[in-house]
Each structure stands twice: as C-alpha cells, then as structure tokens.
Design a protein around this motif. Structure first.
Motif, PDB file in Angstrom:
ATOM      1  N   PRO A   8      78.901  76.029  48.343  1.00  0.00           N
ATOM      2  CA  PRO A   8      79.323  76.100  49.743  1.00  0.00           C
ATOM      3  C   PRO A   8      79.192  74.761  50.454  1.00  0.00           C
ATOM      4  CG  PRO A   8      77.204  77.186  49.410  1.00  0.00           C
ATOM      5  CD  PRO A   8      77.711  76.835  48.057  1.00  0.00           C
ATOM      6  N   PRO A   9      79.841  74.625  51.626  1.00  0.00           N
ATOM      7  CA  PRO A   9      79.652  73.411  52.413  1.00  0.00           C
ATOM      8  C   PRO A   9      78.162  73.247  52.699  1.00  0.00           C
ATOM      9  CG  PRO A   9      81.119  74.960  53.574  1.00  0.00           C
ATOM     10  CD  PRO A   9      80.704  75.611  52.300  1.00  0.00           C
ATOM     11  N   GLY A  10      77.651  72.033  52.564  1.00  0.00           N
ATOM     12  CA  GLY A  10      76.246  71.782  52.864  1.00  0.00           C
ATOM     13  C   GLY A  10      75.312  72.071  51.698  1.00  0.00           C
ATOM     14  N   ALA A  11      75.839  72.473  50.544  1.00  0.00           N
ATOM     15  CA  ALA A  11      74.967  72.809  49.406  1.00  0.00           C
ATOM     16  C   ALA A  11      74.291  71.567  48.828  1.00  0.00           C
ATOM     17  CB  ALA A  11      75.774  73.498  48.317  1.00  0.00           C
ATOM     18  N   GLY A  12      74.914  70.410  49.054  1.00  0.00           N
ATOM     19  CA  GLY A  12      74.351  69.169  48.506  1.00  0.00           C
ATOM     20  C   GLY A  12      75.240  68.554  47.430  1.00  0.00           C
ATOM     21  N   LYS A  13      76.519  68.932  47.406  1.00  0.00           N
ATOM     22  CA  LYS A  13      77.420  68.429  46.357  1.00  0.00           C
ATOM     23  C   LYS A  13      77.545  66.901  46.420  1.00  0.00           C
ATOM     24  CE  LYS A  13      80.870  70.999  47.779  1.00  0.00           C
ATOM     25  NZ  LYS A  13      80.180  71.658  48.910  1.00  0.00           N
ATOM     26  N   GLN A  16      74.218  65.115  45.469  1.00  0.00           N
ATOM     27  CA  GLN A  16      73.913  65.170  44.034  1.00  0.00           C
ATOM     28  C   GLN A  16      74.944  64.415  43.206  1.00  0.00           C
ATOM     29  OE1 GLN A  16      71.154  66.135  42.824  1.00  0.00           O
ATOM     30  NE2 GLN A  16      70.329  67.076  44.675  1.00  0.00           N
ATOM     31  N   ASP A  84      84.124  66.585  43.431  1.00  0.00           N
ATOM     32  CA  ASP A  84      83.249  67.194  44.441  1.00  0.00           C
ATOM     33  C   ASP A  84      84.140  67.713  45.576  1.00  0.00           C
ATOM     34  OD1 ASP A  84      81.816  67.343  46.877  1.00  0.00           O
ATOM     35  OD2 ASP A  84      81.173  65.247  46.808  1.00  0.00           O
ATOM     36  N   ARG A 123      70.848  72.401  56.564  1.00  0.00           N
ATOM     37  CA  ARG A 123      71.319  71.149  55.955  1.00  0.00           C
ATOM     38  C   ARG A 123      72.515  70.598  56.726  1.00  0.00           C
ATOM     39  NH1 ARG A 123      70.700  71.921  49.363  1.00  0.00           N
ATOM     40  NH2 ARG A 123      68.427  71.978  49.375  1.00  0.00           N
ATOM     41  N   ARG A 127      72.863  67.025  59.011  1.00  0.00           N
ATOM     42  CA  ARG A 127      73.590  65.994  58.241  1.00  0.00           C
ATOM     43  C   ARG A 127      74.068  64.849  59.135  1.00  0.00           C
ATOM     44  NH1 ARG A 127      78.081  67.822  54.123  1.00  0.00           N
ATOM     45  NH2 ARG A 127      78.888  68.999  55.888  1.00  0.00           N
ATOM     46  N   TYR A 137      72.816  61.400  54.863  1.00  0.00           N
ATOM     47  CA  TYR A 137      71.389  61.544  55.184  1.00  0.00           C
ATOM     48  C   TYR A 137      71.178  62.893  55.853  1.00  0.00           C
ATOM     49  CZ  TYR A 137      71.641  56.522  54.523  1.00  0.00           C
ATOM     50  OH  TYR A 137      71.852  55.287  53.988  1.00  0.00           O
ATOM     51  N   ALA A 197      69.946  75.196  43.898  1.00  0.00           N
ATOM     52  CA  ALA A 197      69.990  73.906  44.608  1.00  0.00           C
ATOM     53  C   ALA A 197      69.084  73.889  45.835  1.00  0.00           C
ATOM     54  CB  ALA A 197      71.426  73.546  44.984  1.00  0.00           C
ATOM     55  N   PRO A 200      63.603  70.000  46.496  1.00  0.00           N
ATOM     56  CA  PRO A 200      63.766  68.565  46.751  1.00  0.00           C
ATOM     57  C   PRO A 200      64.933  67.962  45.957  1.00  0.00           C
ATOM     58  CG  PRO A 200      61.502  69.102  46.115  1.00  0.00           C
ATOM     59  CD  PRO A 200      62.306  70.343  45.914  1.00  0.00           C
ATOM     60  N   LEU A 201      65.538  66.916  46.525  1.00  0.00           N
ATOM     61  CA  LEU A 201      66.715  66.275  45.918  1.00  0.00           C
ATOM     62  C   LEU A 201      66.523  65.947  44.439  1.00  0.00           C
ATOM     63  CD1 LEU A 201      67.570  63.533  48.623  1.00  0.00           C
ATOM     64  CD2 LEU A 201      68.642  65.756  48.265  1.00  0.00           C
ATOM     65  N   VAL A 204      66.453  69.032  42.183  1.00  0.00           N
ATOM     66  CA  VAL A 204      67.789  69.617  41.995  1.00  0.00           C
ATOM     67  C   VAL A 204      68.588  68.746  41.021  1.00  0.00           C
ATOM     68  CG1 VAL A 204      69.937  70.291  43.146  1.00  0.00           C
ATOM     69  CG2 VAL A 204      67.739  70.693  44.292  1.00  0.00           C
TER      70      VAL A 204
HETATM   71  P1  ADP Z   1      78.060  69.043  50.567  1.00  0.00           P
HETATM   72  O1  ADP Z   1      78.673  67.802  49.982  1.00  0.00           O
HETATM   73  O2  ADP Z   1      77.882  70.135  49.575  1.00  0.00           O
HETATM   74  O3  ADP Z   1      78.773  69.517  51.810  1.00  0.00           O
HETATM   75  P2  ADP Z   1      75.883  67.241  51.317  1.00  0.00           P
HETATM   76  O4  ADP Z   1      75.612  66.538  50.038  1.00  0.00           O
HETATM   77  O5  ADP Z   1      76.605  66.486  52.375  1.00  0.00           O
HETATM   78  O6  ADP Z   1      76.586  68.680  51.041  1.00  0.00           O
HETATM   79  O7  ADP Z   1      74.456  67.746  51.867  1.00  0.00           O
HETATM   80  C1  ADP Z   1      74.359  68.430  53.114  1.00  0.00           C
HETATM   81  C2  ADP Z   1      73.097  67.952  53.841  1.00  0.00           C
HETATM   82  O8  ADP Z   1      71.950  68.449  53.172  1.00  0.00           O
HETATM   83  C3  ADP Z   1      72.946  66.431  53.922  1.00  0.00           C
HETATM   84  O9  ADP Z   1      72.405  66.117  55.193  1.00  0.00           O
HETATM   85  C4  ADP Z   1      71.942  66.111  52.797  1.00  0.00           C
HETATM   86  O10 ADP Z   1      71.162  64.954  53.106  1.00  0.00           O
HETATM   87  C5  ADP Z   1      71.092  67.364  52.776  1.00  0.00           C
HETATM   88  N1  ADP Z   1      70.611  67.727  51.441  1.00  0.00           N
HETATM   89  C6  ADP Z   1      71.344  67.797  50.307  1.00  0.00           C
HETATM   90  N2  ADP Z   1      70.592  68.205  49.268  1.00  0.00           N
HETATM   91  C7  ADP Z   1      69.344  68.409  49.765  1.00  0.00           C
HETATM   92  C8  ADP Z   1      68.092  68.842  49.198  1.00  0.00           C
HETATM   93  N3  ADP Z   1      67.978  69.160  47.893  1.00  0.00           N
HETATM   94  N4  ADP Z   1      67.023  68.956  50.014  1.00  0.00           N
HETATM   95  C9  ADP Z   1      67.129  68.655  51.304  1.00  0.00           C
HETATM   96  N5  ADP Z   1      68.252  68.246  51.923  1.00  0.00           N
HETATM   97  C10 ADP Z   1      69.356  68.117  51.160  1.00  0.00           C
END
Ligand code: ADP
Ligand code: AMP
Length: 213
Positions: A8-13, A16, A84, A123, A127, A137, A197, A200-201, A204
C-alpha cells in the motif's frame, strides 16, 4: 534480478527500494518519482498525469505501461531492475508479464510489503521528501540529520501534495480495489514473497533480502 515491489501507499517501498537496488546493483524505477519529475519539468506526460495524482487516482494504464516498457528497455536494465509502484492494476500486471515473457526476461520475484493500516497513516502523515534528489524521510521515524533539510544536498524538505488526509483516503481505497488483487496474480505465477514491513528500516531490509535469496 527483475523484481516488483508491492504494498500500500506508505508501506515503505521507496525507502526499501534504495537499499535493495544498491545490494543487487540494479536500477530502482519508481513510477511515482518518474511522474513527479515529469511534472516538475512541465512535460506533456507530467501535465497528463498531474490531475490524476492530485486526486489520488491512478494515471491511466495506457500512459503508464508504455512508459515503463520504454524505461526497462534501456541498457542499464540489462541485468535487471526493481520496480516500485508498478504494476498497480491487473491490466498493467498482465501487459508487463507478456512484455517480459516476449523478451524471454521473466520477472523473478514480486515482494509484497505488509503493514497494518494505523502504521500506514502514521508513515504517510510524517513523510517528507527532498524535491531535488527524491530522498525520503519521516518526522517521527526517519529524521534527517538537520531538521527540515536533506542529508544529501541540504535542500529544504517538502510534504508531498498528495499526502493530505483526503487524498490518502482515496489512495488507500484505490489500492484495495485496483492493486491488492495483484497479490493473487503473482501468487498464481509462483513468484510472490510476502514480507512483514512493520519494524525498523534495517530489520525490514534484512527480511526482504532474506526473502529474495
Ligand atoms: P511508499 O514508497 O511505499 O509509499 P515510503 O518509502 O515513501 O513508502 O515510506 C513512507 C514513510 O514511512 C516515509 O516517511 C518513510 O521514511 C517511512 N518509513 C518507511 N519504512 C519505515 C520503517 N520501516 N519504519 C519507520 N518508518 C518507515
Ligand atoms: P507513489 O509515488 O508510488 O505513491 O505514486 C504517486 C501517484 O502516482 C499515485 O497515486 C498515482 O496517481 C500515480 N502512479 C504511480 N504509479 C502508478 C501506476 N503504476 N499506475 C497508475 N498510476 C500510478
């Protein structure tokens, strides 16, 4: 390695993807970043995509598919790529599967990042990103060294214009309706890897690399 990152949006794609693409030495291709670059450069594609993105809707398949197929045909993708944010619909997934099969370059893995809903909202609301280099960030969990400024180039960080409460609601419901079915699509193809996911970064990241081994 030809990898697709789902979630999903905000998952950390995006977060990562940076480390994984460096680990495998393959380009990180984010359709969202490519659209944002086109918008800031004022290209025709950018103008076409902007209204959909502002509403939290998906850009039409016809625009996205041609764009990605062109991008992965570039020489830097010879040894693979990490996608991504693409595919995001079944027609995109089907078209891209056929495109890869025709070139005899099958996808190796589809990695799905699983995150509970409350964490997604946190998240996304925290962001911040660098409008110059795209670094991501988070004001709660992944702070820059100097508040409000990019670690790499010092540029003032911004909140994405589609990270408003209203647009996020639309994006999450679009995800459930249009993108979640891709989990079944890749499961049927035998290449789905699901990863927890939350956490911590670095943790994951390790789980993803383990899942890809
Ligand atoms: P996506 O690309 O899936 O939309 P993002 O990579 O932009 O997601 O991450 C969304 C937000 O969550 C960003 O602000 C990022 O810094 C934060 N974030 C991502 N992964 C983690 C994590 N494992 N723990 C804490 N914050 C995270
Ligand atoms: P992202 O940066 O991945 O969150 O994407 C931001 C926005 O770009 C999405 O909300 C869509 O409007 C658009 N977008 C990105 N990738 C795609 C895609 N594969 N298909 C359709 N629209 C997309």
């Amino acid at each position: 390695m030809r990898i697709v990152l789902l979630g999903p949006p905000g998952a950390g794609k995006g977060t990562q993807a940076k480390g994984i693409s460096e680990y495998y030495n393959i380009p990180h291709i984010s359709t969202g970043d490519l659209f944002r670059e086109n918008i800031s450069q004022g290209t025709k594609l950018g103008r076409e995509a902007q209204a959909y993105m502002d509403r939290g809707e998906l850009v039409p398949d016809s625009l996205v598919i041609a764009f990605v197929e062109d991008r992965v045909s570039k020489p830097d993708c010879k040894n693979g790529f990490l996608l991504d944010g693409f595919p995001r619909t079944i027609p995109q997934a089907e078209a891209f599967w056929t495109f890869c099969a025709d070139r005899d370059e099958q996808l190796n893995d589809a990695v799905c990042l699983n995150v509970p809903d409350d964490l997604i909202i946190k998240r996304i609301s925290g962001r911040r990103s660098c409008p110059k280099c795209g670094a991501v960030y988070n004001i709660y969990t992944n702070k820059p060294k100097v508040e409000g400024h990019c670690d790499y180039d010092g540029t003032a960080l911004v909140q994405r214009s589609d990270d408003t409460e209203e647009t996020v609601k639309t994006r999450l419901s679009v995800y459930e309706k249009e993108t979640e079915p891709l989990i079944g699509f890749y499961k049927d193809k035998g290449i789905l890897k699901e990863v927890d996911a939350a956490g911590p970064l670095e943790e994951v990241q390790r789980r993803i690399i383990d899942a890809l081994k």
